[in-house]
Design a protein around this motif. Structure first.
Motif, PDB file in Angstrom:
ATOM      1  N   GLY A 136       1.359  -2.017 -16.693  1.00  0.00           N
ATOM      2  CA  GLY A 136       0.486  -0.881 -16.954  1.00  0.00           C
ATOM      3  C   GLY A 136      -0.572  -0.640 -15.901  1.00  0.00           C
ATOM      4  O   GLY A 136      -1.457   0.201 -16.099  1.00  0.00           O
ATOM      5  N   LEU A 137      -0.521  -1.341 -14.759  1.00  0.00           N
ATOM      6  CA  LEU A 137      -1.510  -1.126 -13.703  1.00  0.00           C
ATOM      7  C   LEU A 137      -1.216   0.170 -12.961  1.00  0.00           C
ATOM      8  O   LEU A 137      -0.046   0.513 -12.728  1.00  0.00           O
ATOM      9  N   PRO A 138      -2.256   0.920 -12.557  1.00  0.00           N
ATOM     10  CA  PRO A 138      -2.010   2.098 -11.720  1.00  0.00           C
ATOM     11  C   PRO A 138      -1.556   1.678 -10.335  1.00  0.00           C
ATOM     12  O   PRO A 138      -1.779   0.538  -9.912  1.00  0.00           O
ATOM     13  N   ALA A 139      -0.911   2.596  -9.611  1.00  0.00           N
ATOM     14  CA  ALA A 139      -0.416   2.291  -8.275  1.00  0.00           C
ATOM     15  C   ALA A 139      -1.577   2.051  -7.319  1.00  0.00           C
ATOM     16  O   ALA A 139      -2.605   2.740  -7.367  1.00  0.00           O
ATOM     17  N   SER A 140      -1.416   1.055  -6.452  1.00  0.00           N
ATOM     18  CA  SER A 140      -2.382   0.818  -5.386  1.00  0.00           C
ATOM     19  C   SER A 140      -2.026   1.686  -4.186  1.00  0.00           C
ATOM     20  O   SER A 140      -0.917   2.238  -4.088  1.00  0.00           O
ATOM     21  N   GLN A 141      -2.973   1.816  -3.260  1.00  0.00           N
ATOM     22  CA  GLN A 141      -2.783   2.708  -2.120  1.00  0.00           C
ATOM     23  C   GLN A 141      -2.894   1.920  -0.822  1.00  0.00           C
ATOM     24  O   GLN A 141      -3.765   1.052  -0.683  1.00  0.00           O
ATOM     25  N   PHE A 142      -2.016   2.248   0.143  1.00  0.00           N
ATOM     26  CA  PHE A 142      -1.979   1.545   1.418  1.00  0.00           C
ATOM     27  C   PHE A 142      -1.909   2.559   2.555  1.00  0.00           C
ATOM     28  O   PHE A 142      -1.316   3.632   2.401  1.00  0.00           O
ATOM     29  N   THR A 143      -2.505   2.224   3.685  1.00  0.00           N
ATOM     30  CA  THR A 143      -2.504   3.109   4.847  1.00  0.00           C
ATOM     31  C   THR A 143      -2.091   2.323   6.077  1.00  0.00           C
ATOM     32  O   THR A 143      -2.635   1.229   6.345  1.00  0.00           O
ATOM     33  N   HIS A 144      -1.121   2.870   6.839  1.00  0.00           N
ATOM     34  CA  HIS A 144      -0.658   2.248   8.078  1.00  0.00           C
ATOM     35  C   HIS A 144      -0.495   3.338   9.134  1.00  0.00           C
ATOM     36  O   HIS A 144       0.294   4.266   8.959  1.00  0.00           O
ATOM     37  N   MET A 147      -0.558   6.859   7.928  1.00  0.00           N
ATOM     38  CA  MET A 147       0.358   7.215   6.842  1.00  0.00           C
ATOM     39  C   MET A 147      -0.090   6.531   5.557  1.00  0.00           C
ATOM     40  O   MET A 147      -0.280   5.311   5.525  1.00  0.00           O
ATOM     41  N   VAL A 148      -0.266   7.316   4.506  1.00  0.00           N
ATOM     42  CA  VAL A 148      -0.705   6.797   3.214  1.00  0.00           C
ATOM     43  C   VAL A 148       0.507   6.704   2.282  1.00  0.00           C
ATOM     44  O   VAL A 148       1.300   7.651   2.184  1.00  0.00           O
ATOM     45  N   PHE A 149       0.660   5.563   1.640  1.00  0.00           N
ATOM     46  CA  PHE A 149       1.735   5.394   0.663  1.00  0.00           C
ATOM     47  C   PHE A 149       1.223   4.538  -0.489  1.00  0.00           C
ATOM     48  O   PHE A 149       0.189   3.887  -0.399  1.00  0.00           O
ATOM     49  N   ARG A 150       1.958   4.581  -1.585  1.00  0.00           N
ATOM     50  CA  ARG A 150       1.541   3.874  -2.794  1.00  0.00           C
ATOM     51  C   ARG A 150       2.531   2.768  -3.143  1.00  0.00           C
ATOM     52  O   ARG A 150       3.709   2.831  -2.756  1.00  0.00           O
ATOM     53  N   GLY A 167       9.206   4.195   0.728  1.00  0.00           N
ATOM     54  CA  GLY A 167       8.825   4.922   1.931  1.00  0.00           C
ATOM     55  C   GLY A 167       7.637   4.331   2.650  1.00  0.00           C
ATOM     56  O   GLY A 167       6.968   5.016   3.428  1.00  0.00           O
ATOM     57  N   GLY A 168       7.348   3.067   2.401  1.00  0.00           N
ATOM     58  CA  GLY A 168       6.211   2.432   3.045  1.00  0.00           C
ATOM     59  C   GLY A 168       6.528   1.915   4.429  1.00  0.00           C
ATOM     60  O   GLY A 168       7.674   1.909   4.876  1.00  0.00           O
ATOM     61  N   ARG A 169       5.495   1.491   5.127  1.00  0.00           N
ATOM     62  CA  ARG A 169       5.629   0.957   6.469  1.00  0.00           C
ATOM     63  C   ARG A 169       4.927  -0.391   6.551  1.00  0.00           C
ATOM     64  O   ARG A 169       4.259  -0.812   5.638  1.00  0.00           O
ATOM     65  N   GLY A 170       5.074  -1.012   7.720  1.00  0.00           N
ATOM     66  CA  GLY A 170       4.389  -2.270   7.959  1.00  0.00           C
ATOM     67  C   GLY A 170       5.368  -3.375   8.269  1.00  0.00           C
ATOM     68  O   GLY A 170       6.271  -3.661   7.483  1.00  0.00           O
ATOM     69  N   CYS A 178      -6.085  -1.236   2.445  1.00  0.00           N
ATOM     70  CA  CYS A 178      -5.615  -1.327   1.064  1.00  0.00           C
ATOM     71  C   CYS A 178      -6.685  -0.877   0.080  1.00  0.00           C
ATOM     72  O   CYS A 178      -7.869  -1.164   0.268  1.00  0.00           O
ATOM     73  N   LEU A 179      -6.242  -0.191  -0.947  1.00  0.00           N
ATOM     74  CA  LEU A 179      -7.066   0.090  -2.105  1.00  0.00           C
ATOM     75  C   LEU A 179      -6.299  -0.462  -3.304  1.00  0.00           C
ATOM     76  O   LEU A 179      -5.396   0.180  -3.828  1.00  0.00           O
ATOM     77  N   LEU A 180      -6.650  -1.695  -3.689  1.00  0.00           N
ATOM     78  CA  LEU A 180      -5.942  -2.365  -4.777  1.00  0.00           C
ATOM     79  C   LEU A 180      -6.567  -1.963  -6.103  1.00  0.00           C
ATOM     80  O   LEU A 180      -7.771  -2.124  -6.305  1.00  0.00           O
ATOM     81  N   ARG A 181      -5.742  -1.441  -7.005  1.00  0.00           N
ATOM     82  CA  ARG A 181      -6.235  -1.005  -8.312  1.00  0.00           C
ATOM     83  C   ARG A 181      -5.898  -2.079  -9.338  1.00  0.00           C
ATOM     84  O   ARG A 181      -4.723  -2.330  -9.625  1.00  0.00           O
ATOM     85  N   LEU A 182      -6.955  -2.685  -9.875  1.00  0.00           N
ATOM     86  CA  LEU A 182      -6.841  -3.779 -10.828  1.00  0.00           C
ATOM     87  C   LEU A 182      -7.349  -3.316 -12.185  1.00  0.00           C
ATOM     88  O   LEU A 182      -7.972  -2.246 -12.287  1.00  0.00           O
TER      89      LEU A 182
END
Length: 238
Positions: A136-144, A147-150, A167-170, A178-182
């Protein structure tokens, strides 16, 4: 009696140590110690050691209550103590002062002053808690590279995480914002990609969190403890 100093550390130990001075964060950490029934070691000086258990954490009253030390040592108000113990494989240390002696009428309790700072050193290879897809956690957000992906967190520890993205990178060795949603907060930090595995159109990245502040480290510890309790109780984290 002179104030007791927290033992000196090597450079490697300092790199893994959080110095916690925020009262709420200290209360959260000591609450975990209380819940886990961690054994406390009390030191009055060289060769003077005894053990106890934490029984109550009262930040508003500015005190801690611990069980009567064993072996029994006369402790009078004003006595300085160095208190230490193990939590989740890491070691915590803080200084305190006796405020009230053990009293048989109160069940042999000892009242200590609430610590102003706690040193918490994590172990290598922090414990990771798995986070199933139905958590039930919301998606976290990442940027590389702009490019922003979840991604959904698959596991979490005080030093790293794994996330499943589309569709992520890295690549290993590269860093992400990172924006980690806890469950109780969001954590904005950077992470190094340590592993990358693609399967069935999904990408799983293994991450090592970097440059966490002591406050972020303490907040992450509290979140992991809450997730562990929820997992044990079979509850969703929201």
């Amino acid at each position: 009696m002179s104030a007791l100093a927290i033992p000196a550390q090597t450079a490697a130990e300092r790199d893994r140590t959080a110095i916690i001075e925020d009262r709420r964060q200290i209360a959260a950490l000591l609450g975990r110690v209380l819940h886990a029934r961690c054994l406390l070691s009390l030191s009055l000086g060289e060769g003077e050691l005894c053990s106890s258990l934490l029984l109550e954490v009262s930040p508003l009253r500015g005190c801690l209550l611990i069980d009567a030390p064993f072996p029994e040592i006369p402790l009078t108000p004003g006595t300085s103590l160095l208190v230490s113990g193990q939590l989740d494989g890491g070691r915590f240390v803080f200084r305190s002062t006796v405020e009230a002696p053990t009293l048989a009428a109160t069940g042999d309790l000892l009242q200590l002053r609430f610590p102003e700072r706690v040193q918490y050193r994590e172990r290598r290879g922090s414990f990771r808690i798995a986070l199933p897809a139905n958590a039930g956690l919301p998606a976290s957000q990442f940027t590389h590279d702009g490019m922003v992906f979840r991604g959904m967190l698959a596991d979490l520890s005080r030093s790293g995480a794994a996330t499943v993205v589309t569709g992520g990178r890295g690549a290993p060795g590269e860093e992400l914002d990172c924006l980690l949603r806890l469950p109780g907060t969001t954590l904005q930090t950077r992470a190094e990609v340590r592993s990358r595995h693609e399967r069935n159109g999904q990408l799983r990245l293994g991450l090592r969190l970097v440059d966490l502040t002591p406050a972020q480290d303490a907040m992450l510890s509290a979140e992991i403890a809450a997730l562990q309790r929820m997992a044990l109780r079979g509850r969703r984290p929201h």
